[in-house]
Design a protein around this motif. Structure first.
Motif, PDB file in Angstrom:
ATOM      1  N   GLY A   1       0.810  -0.832   0.080  1.00  0.00           N
ATOM      2  CA  GLY A   1       0.089  -0.341  -0.291  1.00  0.00           C
ATOM      3  C   GLY A   1       0.994   1.670   0.329  1.00  0.00           C
ATOM      4  O   GLY A   1       0.441   2.467  -0.619  1.00  0.00           O
TER       5      GLY A   1
ATOM      6  N   VAL B   1       1.407   4.222  -3.081  1.00  0.00           N
ATOM      7  CA  VAL B   1       1.069   5.490  -2.557  1.00  0.00           C
ATOM      8  C   VAL B   1       2.128   6.280  -3.036  1.00  0.00           C
ATOM      9  O   VAL B   1       2.502   7.431  -3.744  1.00  0.00           O
ATOM     10  CB  VAL B   1       0.833   5.333  -0.982  1.00  0.00           C
TER      11      VAL B   1
ATOM     12  N   THR C   1      -3.863   8.342  -3.498  1.00  0.00           N
ATOM     13  CA  THR C   1      -3.987   7.377  -2.089  1.00  0.00           C
ATOM     14  C   THR C   1      -5.634   6.815  -2.894  1.00  0.00           C
ATOM     15  O   THR C   1      -5.361   5.348  -2.383  1.00  0.00           O
ATOM     16  CB  THR C   1      -5.163   9.019  -1.885  1.00  0.00           C
ATOM     17  N   LEU C   2      -5.551   6.647  -3.995  1.00  0.00           N
ATOM     18  CA  LEU C   2      -6.793   5.265  -4.423  1.00  0.00           C
ATOM     19  C   LEU C   2      -6.230   4.313  -4.451  1.00  0.00           C
ATOM     20  O   LEU C   2      -6.638   3.155  -4.048  1.00  0.00           O
ATOM     21  CB  LEU C   2      -7.792   5.896  -5.433  1.00  0.00           C
TER      22      LEU C   2
ATOM     23  N   GLY D   1      -2.749   3.339  -3.440  1.00  0.00           N
ATOM     24  CA  GLY D   1      -2.294   3.029  -2.380  1.00  0.00           C
ATOM     25  C   GLY D   1      -3.839   2.124  -1.838  1.00  0.00           C
ATOM     26  O   GLY D   1      -3.610   0.902  -1.039  1.00  0.00           O
ATOM     27  N   ALA D   2      -5.271   2.639  -1.525  1.00  0.00           N
ATOM     28  CA  ALA D   2      -5.495   1.869  -0.876  1.00  0.00           C
ATOM     29  C   ALA D   2      -6.588  -0.238  -1.271  1.00  0.00           C
ATOM     30  O   ALA D   2      -6.447  -0.628  -0.878  1.00  0.00           O
ATOM     31  CB  ALA D   2      -7.424   2.323  -0.854  1.00  0.00           C
TER      32      ALA D   2
END
Lengths: 109, 230
Positions: free
Chosen positions: A74, A78, A92-93, A95-96
């Motif tokens: 993750g 990022v 962010t997206l 990484g998630a």
């Protein structure tokens, strides 16, 4: 609805709103960049974001269950997407997504 | 010069916050109804207080039987850090930043909204109140909506989707890391390093709430001293 609970929520809500809104009315236009308060305010933002990042990731680092691998993937996602696209939303997206996919892959038989 | 950011771009910037808030707010909704609060009381807490950590602490205080006046003072003290966000944001926004509608957008000036707004400015964006309204409203809607869903659905809703649950749970750390990267400059390194180290030390030694407050203040002081020495 409990009246006591409502009164407590209102007291906390009004105080929190005052903390957020009140200081926006301070006149900072004449504050020199080099003054101690000016430097303090300039450093508050980066310090706050660093603090919140550490506070959000610390429970994951301390968890006993296998969160290390999803955390590595993750975080790497990022970093990679941010340096590629320079976009906070995309990083962010990504990484998630990487974190979730690693959890999913680790659970496969 | 870049044009002022719009309400719509504020809503777009709120997307990662909204996705990060949703599972946390959902968890709060579940926990509050399990603690004996009605659905209406649960949503009311999110609508009125709108401060995640304080709301979870409120549940702990309520269920422990603490007097409500003591609970209120504890929760208010916990939110003191928000005093710094408005001045810091407006300082970064520069001369001429309007605050005529701050009464509306400042309600939603949470940790995450503050960070996202600061990141927007650090990347060359211009401060605008419509942007702040969009950012605040997107995050607030997600928080209140997630709370309502959690209160109604109960605890089992995400149990069948562990990967989705985990991914959403990583949304806020990922957001903070991306925001940190977006504002990272050499002059800010002392503030960032000290803030991180003090947060770890105080969190492990005392509590997460004390860690956040001490880390933030220590980092800001380090920024002052670092720049004076430079």
């Amino acid at each position: 609805m409990s009246l006591d609970l409502l009164m407590m929520a209102l007291a906390v809500g009004v105080a929190t709103y005052a903390f957020r809104f009140g200081p926006t009315k301070l006149n900072l236009q004449g504050l020199p960049e080099t003054s101690p308060l000016g430097r303090f305010l300039a450093a508050t933002g980066p310090a706050a974001i660093a603090t919140l990042f550490v506070a959000s990731i610390l429970p994951m680092l301390r968890a006993e269950t296998g969160q290390a691998l999803p955390l590595v993937f993750g975080t790497t996602a990022v970093l990679a997407v941010f340096f590629w696209r320079r976009s906070v939303v995309a990083a962010t997206l990504a990484g998630a997504l990487a974190y979730g996919l690693t959890v999913w892959a680790a659970a496969l038989p | 010069m870049t044009p002022p950011a719009t309400f719509r771009s504020g809503l777009f910037a709120a997307l990662p916050i909204a996705m990060g808030y949703l599972p946390i707010a959902f968890s709060f909704g579940v926990a509050a109804t399990r603690a004996g609060l009605s659905e209406a009381e649960t949503v009311m807490l999110s609508l009125v207080i709108y401060a995640g950590a304080a709301q979870f602490l409120a549940l702990a205080l309520i269920t422990s039987g603490a007097p409500l006046i003591l609970s209120a003072f504890t929760l208010i003290a916990m939110n003191l850090r928000h005093l710094l966000y408005g001045p810091s944001l407006l300082k970064a926004a520069g001369q001429g930043a309007s605050t005529g509608r701050a009464w509306a957008w400042a309600f939603g000036l949470t940790d995450e909204v503050f960070g996202a707004a600061l990141g927007h400015l650090a990347r060359g964006g211009r401060f605008s109140e419509p942007f702040m309204l969009g950012l605040s409203l997107g995050a607030y809607a997600s928080w209140v909506g997630g709370t309502g869903l959690g209160a109604v659905a109960g605890g089992g809703a995400l149990q069948d989707w562990p990967a989705l649950d985990a991914g959403l749970g990583f949304m806020l750390p990922a957001l903070f890391l991306a925001l940190l990267l977006s504002i990272l400059t050499r002059p800010q390194l002392p503030a960032i390093t000290v803030a991180a180290l003090v947060t770890v030390g105080v969190t492990l030694g005392l509590s997460p709430t004390a860690g956040i407050l001490c880390g933030m203040c220590a980092g800001a002081v380090a920024g002052v001293l670092g720049r004076r020495a430079a």
